[in-house]
Design a protein around this motif. Structure first.
Motif, mmCIF file in Angstrom:
data_model
loop_
_atom_site.group_PDB
_atom_site.id
_atom_site.type_symbol
_atom_site.label_atom_id
_atom_site.label_comp_id
_atom_site.label_asym_id
_atom_site.label_seq_id
_atom_site.Cartn_x
_atom_site.Cartn_y
_atom_site.Cartn_z
ATOM 1 N N SER A 1 -5.889 -8.054 7.835
ATOM 2 C CA SER A 1 -5.867 -7.971 6.315
ATOM 3 C C SER A 1 -7.274 -7.431 5.883
ATOM 4 C CB SER A 1 -5.438 -9.072 5.530
ATOM 5 O OG SER A 1 -6.504 -9.968 5.838
ATOM 6 N N SER B 1 -2.930 -6.033 -7.963
ATOM 7 C CA SER B 1 -2.229 -5.283 -6.644
ATOM 8 C C SER B 1 -2.145 -3.782 -6.962
ATOM 9 C CB SER B 1 -0.890 -6.132 -6.600
ATOM 10 O OG SER B 1 -0.232 -5.879 -5.431
ATOM 11 N N ALA C 1 -10.027 -4.927 -6.096
ATOM 12 C CA ALA C 1 -9.663 -6.222 -6.550
ATOM 13 C C ALA C 1 -10.653 -7.151 -6.210
ATOM 14 C CB ALA C 1 -8.328 -6.490 -5.556
ATOM 15 N N GLN D 1 -6.305 -3.360 -5.095
ATOM 16 C CA GLN D 1 -6.478 -3.705 -3.922
ATOM 17 C C GLN D 1 -7.707 -3.583 -3.350
ATOM 18 O OE1 GLN D 1 -2.906 -4.547 -1.323
ATOM 19 N NE2 GLN D 1 -1.576 -3.425 -3.055
ATOM 20 N N SER D 2 -7.738 -2.775 -2.171
ATOM 21 C CA SER D 2 -9.029 -2.213 -1.392
ATOM 22 C C SER D 2 -9.722 -1.270 -2.539
ATOM 23 C CB SER D 2 -8.723 -1.751 -0.123
ATOM 24 O OG SER D 2 -7.608 -0.957 -0.170
ATOM 25 N N ARG E 1 -8.638 -8.569 3.358
ATOM 26 C CA ARG E 1 -9.440 -9.775 3.232
ATOM 27 C C ARG E 1 -10.190 -10.386 4.285
ATOM 28 N NH1 ARG E 1 -6.776 -15.190 0.360
ATOM 29 N NH2 ARG E 1 -8.393 -16.660 0.883
ATOM 30 N N TYR F 1 0.855 -1.154 -0.002
ATOM 31 C CA TYR F 1 0.185 0.001 -0.001
ATOM 32 C C TYR F 1 0.832 1.332 0.132
ATOM 33 C CZ TYR F 1 -4.537 -2.044 1.059
ATOM 34 O OH TYR F 1 -5.816 -2.847 0.843
ATOM 35 N N HIS G 1 -5.977 -11.355 -3.396
ATOM 36 C CA HIS G 1 -4.742 -10.724 -3.617
ATOM 37 C C HIS G 1 -3.817 -11.478 -2.728
ATOM 38 C CE1 HIS G 1 -1.804 -7.540 -2.650
ATOM 39 N NE2 HIS G 1 -1.687 -7.327 -3.997
ATOM 40 N N PRO G 2 -2.614 -11.717 -3.254
ATOM 41 C CA PRO G 2 -2.042 -11.352 -4.332
ATOM 42 C C PRO G 2 -2.239 -12.478 -5.602
ATOM 43 C CG PRO G 2 -0.131 -11.874 -3.124
ATOM 44 C CD PRO G 2 -1.486 -12.126 -2.310
ATOM 45 N N TYR H 1 -11.555 -12.177 -2.060
ATOM 46 C CA TYR H 1 -10.289 -11.368 -2.315
ATOM 47 C C TYR H 1 -9.179 -12.230 -2.053
ATOM 48 C CZ TYR H 1 -7.803 -7.136 -1.456
ATOM 49 O OH TYR H 1 -6.763 -6.269 -1.636
#
Ligand code: REY
Length: 387
Positions: free
Chosen positions: A214, A268, A275, A271-272, A216, A173, A236-237, A234
């Motif tokens: 996380s 990536s 993803a 992400q939030s 996730r 991030y 990732h990755p 979710y």
């Protein structure tokens, strides 16, 4: 059930169009509800026409699902996979792009409900020294009013090259925030709306900092499991989409170049901010639950639904978009664009009718516009959709 086979010449061969309507539960007395309180019945022919148009304009496939007071309407057109030519199925999973932003906002608003976060507090109170301006608040992030530059504008200036450069990358991030901070802010905090993925990258950092888990884990425990969203992930990755899914095809910038299979990627870079993987049934369930008040207190939902106008037909709240349709009905949800997928997921104010529409291409505005036609058909009914 209506089903028809439509010829598409030699390119796509026969494309099967299936339109299903079935009552999912017995009548419970809702028939007494005043007619004026609900939008006109969904225009199923209009839905099918919008999907046909998306495919005619370059999408390998398109699907739509409407959940309306317990009735479900589903339509598909075209293929999920250009290699095998498997027809797109209503339950196929896909990448939802920025629809993820609503999930991230829900987690943060739940944390506000738990008194672990204040919407008007500076982000730097929770993440000391992260942002160069202490005036940027959590509310600014969730309403895209922080002024933080959107690093994806540079990243995807060349769509295919930009995508190939990041498809296998894993970013922290902090690295994504650093990319944003290379550029000056687009405006002072709170001064204007400017959509930026950076805002929801910082939102993810807040989730992880405040919970110690996380994103996730927080999505799973707070949303996926309670709502029994079995097609929603979710990962990732990890780069793959679990189970049966639509493959995604990025449209190159140069007209005539072949579509690029963009299904597998880390996402990536988002992400939030973008993803999550899901399916049409789950997105309809999610927005129905959210707007129906089942994911947070009514006070927090009211904060989410404080909208600032963006343009003639859209407004933005907190991780939530409003679209004002030509028939006078407003719907609430989000759009998503990730390489290979366009998503529209919207519901009525009470959450009783929801629509998810997806096409498995991106970077093709004509397809996106065609897909937007599903909103009129789903929420305005026949008359308005014909306008
Ligand atoms: C990223 C580029 C779009 C997509 C984006 N998506 O910010 C977030 C969202 C998660 O709002 C790509 N476009 C495409 C380009 C344009 O590369 N040069 O259309 O696949 O959903």
């Amino acid at each position: 059930m209506v089903s028809a086979t439509v010829g598409r010449g030699t390119v796509l061969g026969a494309v099967v169009l299936a339109l299903l309507a079935f009552p999912a539960r017995a009548a419970t007395g809702e028939a007494d509800a005043p007619a004026a309180a609900t939008p006109a019945a969904p225009d199923t022919a209009g839905l099918a026409a919008a999907l046909r148009s998306a495919v005619d304009r370059g999408a390998p496939g398109a699907l739509a699902r409407v959940d309306d007071h317990g009735r479900t309407y589903q339509a598909t057109r075209g293929v999920a996979d250009l290699g095998t030519r498997r027809a797109l199925a209503p339950g196929d999973r896909f990448r939802v792009g920025s629809v993820t932003k609503t999930f991230s906002a829900v987690v943060l608003l739940q944390l506000v409900d738990e008194h672990r976060l204040a919407l008007d507090a500076p982000v730097n109170r929770y993440l000391p020294g992260l942002l160069p301006d202490d005036r940027i608040t959590v509310r600014h992030l969730l309403s895209h009013r922080s002024g933080l530059y959107d690093y994806t504008d540079d990243m995807f200036a060349d769509s295919v090259q930009g995508f190939e450069a990041v498809r296998d990358k894993v970013f922290t991030y902090r690295r994504l925030v650093a990319l944003s901070l290379k550029k000056p802010p687009t405006h002072a905090p709170g001064a204007a709306y400017s959509y930026s993925n950076t805002n929801f990258v910082v939102a993810g950092m807040l989730i992880e900092k405040l919970t110690g888990h996380s994103v996730r884990t927080e999505y799973e425990e707070r949303i996926f499991k309670p709502l029994k969203l079995r097609d929603t992930f979710y990962v990732h990755p990890e780069t793959g989409i679990p189970g049966r899914h639509a493959r995604g095809y990025l449209t190159p910038d140069k007209a005539g170049d072949p579509l690029v299979d963009s299904t597998d990627q880390t996402v990536s870079w988002a992400q939030s901010a973008g993803a999550i993987i899901s399916g049409a049934r789950d997105l309809d369930t999610f927005y129905s639950a959210l707007l129906g008040g089942r994911l947070m207190s009514s006070a927090r939902l009211a904060e989410m639904e404080r909208f600032d106008r963006v343009d003639a037909t859209t407004a933005y709240g907190l991780g939530l978009r409003r679209r004002d349709l030509p028939c006078g009905v407003s719907v609430y949800g989000h759009t998503g664009v990730v390489q290979g997928y366009y998503t529209y997921a919207f519901a009525t104010k009470d959450g009783e009718r929801s629509l998810t529409a997806v096409a498995n291409t991106s970077n093709n505005a004509k397809v996106s516009d065609a897909l937007a036609g599903t909103l009129d058909s789903a929420f305005c009914g026949k008359k308005a959709a014909r306008r």
